[in-house]
Design a protein around this motif. Structure first.
Motif, PDB file in Angstrom:
ATOM      1  N   ASP A  52       0.725 -15.119  -5.016  1.00  0.00           N
ATOM      2  CA  ASP A  52       1.714 -13.960  -4.930  1.00  0.00           C
ATOM      3  C   ASP A  52       0.859 -12.712  -5.157  1.00  0.00           C
ATOM      4  O   ASP A  52      -0.270 -12.638  -5.785  1.00  0.00           O
ATOM      5  CB  ASP A  52       2.857 -14.126  -5.940  1.00  0.00           C
TER       6      ASP A  52
ATOM      7  N   ASP B 237       2.412  -8.843  -6.259  1.00  0.00           N
ATOM      8  CA  ASP B 237       2.704  -7.958  -7.226  1.00  0.00           C
ATOM      9  C   ASP B 237       3.172  -8.694  -8.583  1.00  0.00           C
ATOM     10  O   ASP B 237       3.492  -9.701  -8.662  1.00  0.00           O
ATOM     11  CB  ASP B 237       4.072  -7.295  -6.732  1.00  0.00           C
ATOM     12  N   GLU B 238       2.452  -8.051  -9.742  1.00  0.00           N
ATOM     13  CA  GLU B 238       2.461  -8.728 -10.901  1.00  0.00           C
ATOM     14  C   GLU B 238       1.915  -9.805 -11.246  1.00  0.00           C
ATOM     15  O   GLU B 238       1.863 -10.507 -12.366  1.00  0.00           O
ATOM     16  CB  GLU B 238       4.237  -8.591 -11.292  1.00  0.00           C
TER      17      GLU B 238
ATOM     18  N   ALA C 242       1.393  -4.450 -11.645  1.00  0.00           N
ATOM     19  CA  ALA C 242       2.440  -3.487 -10.965  1.00  0.00           C
ATOM     20  C   ALA C 242       2.941  -3.904  -9.623  1.00  0.00           C
ATOM     21  O   ALA C 242       2.566  -5.132  -9.185  1.00  0.00           O
ATOM     22  CB  ALA C 242       1.810  -2.219 -10.688  1.00  0.00           C
ATOM     23  N   ASP C 243       3.926  -3.282  -9.224  1.00  0.00           N
ATOM     24  CA  ASP C 243       4.437  -3.713  -7.858  1.00  0.00           C
ATOM     25  C   ASP C 243       3.976  -2.801  -6.755  1.00  0.00           C
ATOM     26  O   ASP C 243       3.986  -1.472  -6.901  1.00  0.00           O
ATOM     27  CB  ASP C 243       5.942  -3.348  -8.158  1.00  0.00           C
ATOM     28  N   SER C 244       3.222  -3.232  -5.861  1.00  0.00           N
ATOM     29  CA  SER C 244       2.474  -2.510  -4.859  1.00  0.00           C
ATOM     30  C   SER C 244       3.279  -1.461  -4.062  1.00  0.00           C
ATOM     31  O   SER C 244       2.908  -0.427  -3.999  1.00  0.00           O
ATOM     32  CB  SER C 244       1.716  -3.331  -3.665  1.00  0.00           C
TER      33      SER C 244
ATOM     34  N   SER D  98       6.151  -0.255  -5.354  1.00  0.00           N
ATOM     35  CA  SER D  98       6.692   0.891  -6.191  1.00  0.00           C
ATOM     36  C   SER D  98       5.714   1.864  -6.531  1.00  0.00           C
ATOM     37  O   SER D  98       5.774   2.863  -6.212  1.00  0.00           O
ATOM     38  CB  SER D  98       6.980   0.227  -7.410  1.00  0.00           C
TER      39      SER D  98
ATOM     40  N   ILE E 133      -4.272   1.010  -6.420  1.00  0.00           N
ATOM     41  CA  ILE E 133      -4.470  -0.277  -6.382  1.00  0.00           C
ATOM     42  C   ILE E 133      -5.372  -0.839  -7.248  1.00  0.00           C
ATOM     43  O   ILE E 133      -5.296  -1.757  -8.043  1.00  0.00           O
ATOM     44  CB  ILE E 133      -4.368  -0.919  -4.854  1.00  0.00           C
TER      45      ILE E 133
ATOM     46  N   SER F 299       3.399 -12.515   0.156  1.00  0.00           N
ATOM     47  CA  SER F 299       4.077 -11.272  -0.449  1.00  0.00           C
ATOM     48  C   SER F 299       5.365 -10.971   0.198  1.00  0.00           C
ATOM     49  O   SER F 299       5.354 -11.010   1.221  1.00  0.00           O
ATOM     50  CB  SER F 299       3.459 -10.296  -0.717  1.00  0.00           C
TER      51      SER F 299
ATOM     52  N   THR G  60       6.312  -8.178   0.232  1.00  0.00           N
ATOM     53  CA  THR G  60       6.155  -6.820   0.317  1.00  0.00           C
ATOM     54  C   THR G  60       5.910  -6.411   2.030  1.00  0.00           C
ATOM     55  O   THR G  60       5.178  -7.503   2.523  1.00  0.00           O
ATOM     56  CB  THR G  60       5.097  -6.209  -0.616  1.00  0.00           C
TER      57      THR G  60
ATOM     58  N   VAL H   1       0.424  -5.088   2.003  1.00  0.00           N
ATOM     59  CA  VAL H   1      -0.277  -6.427   1.697  1.00  0.00           C
ATOM     60  C   VAL H   1      -1.543  -6.629   2.306  1.00  0.00           C
ATOM     61  O   VAL H   1      -2.506  -7.073   1.567  1.00  0.00           O
ATOM     62  CB  VAL H   1       0.712  -7.590   1.827  1.00  0.00           C
TER      63      VAL H   1
END
Length: 234
Positions: A18, A20-21, A26-28, A30, A95, A121, A123, A128
């Motif tokens: 996965d 994000d996090e 972090a969440d990409s 966000s 990032i 992901s 996202t 990604v």
């Protein structure tokens, strides 16, 4: 028999991460929203809306279609060249400082073994795929975005790689590969990825949320604690 045995030994393992996090602290999406607001390409209200939606994600009940309609608005009408130019700056500013050093080490460990690195992901692919390339992944699965003549429409195509959708997309990806894998590893932080972790041979819970942590303990899965020290990939 020896040749056949050697051929079997050479089959790589598939390492599914996965994003994000899990690979980044972090969440990409966000981070991207913060970035485009800072650039004046989206209103600050976007951050408020997204925060509310991410609270639903944490509880495992996010309506992904609603989330995507909200967060993809700023790139509607944008061409790929403009996005690529923004992406170079975004990767450097947002990032790279958010990467888990332990994530980089784990990817390196898999690569040393000859394993195939797949990032999957929930996202959009516009974020990604560049991040996956930055991390040296072999391939990436993300939410597909519709483009018409190189212009983003804000719509998605195909199965969303979210919750059970990750498994659907991963199975389709596996069927399209010419590589035969010996087995699979999987890494995630989120209860939303429980279907994906159940689908791999060796699941790992990375900095898991409370629901995933409990599940991992019940299933006797390995729990990994990856610390973030504001490292920048060099």
């Amino acid at each position: 028999m020896n040749d056949a045995h050697q051929a079997m030994e050479k089959k790589p393992y598939l390492a599914v991460f996965d994003l994000d996090e899990t690979l980044i602290a972090a969440d990409s999406a966000s981070l991207w929203n913060e970035f485009i607001v800072e650039k004046g390409l989206a209103p600050e209200s976007l951050l408020v809306e997204e925060k509310e939606l991410m609270e639903a994600y944490a509880k495992g009940n996010l309506d992904m279609h609603t989330y995507l309609r909200t967060t993809l608005k700023p790139i509607v009408g944008m061409d790929t060249q403009t996005l690529n130019q923004l992406m170079t700056e975004f990767l450097a500013q947002k990032i790279k400082p958010a990467l888990y050093e332990d994530a980089l080490s784990r990817i390196a460990w898999h690569k040393k073994r000859g394993d195939f690195i797949l990032i999957i992901s929930a996202t959009g692919e516009h974020l990604v795929k560049p991040i996956a390339k930055l991390l040296g992944a072999d391939d990436a699965i993300a939410i597909n975005l519709e483009q018409i003549n190189g212009i983003f429409t804000g719509k998605t195509t195909g199965t969303l790689s979210y919750q059970q959708g990750k498994v659907v997309r991963m199975k389709a990806w596996l069927e399209a590969q010419e590589i035969e894998f010996s087995g699979s590893y999987g890494y995630s932080d989120s209860i939303n990825d429980l279907p994906m972790l159940d689908a791999v041979d060796r699941p790992f819970a990375v900095n898991p949320d409370p629901a995933l942590a409990l599940h991992a303990q019940m299933k006797d899965w390995t729990i990994m604690d990856w610390r973030h020290e504001n490292n920048i990939l060099r």
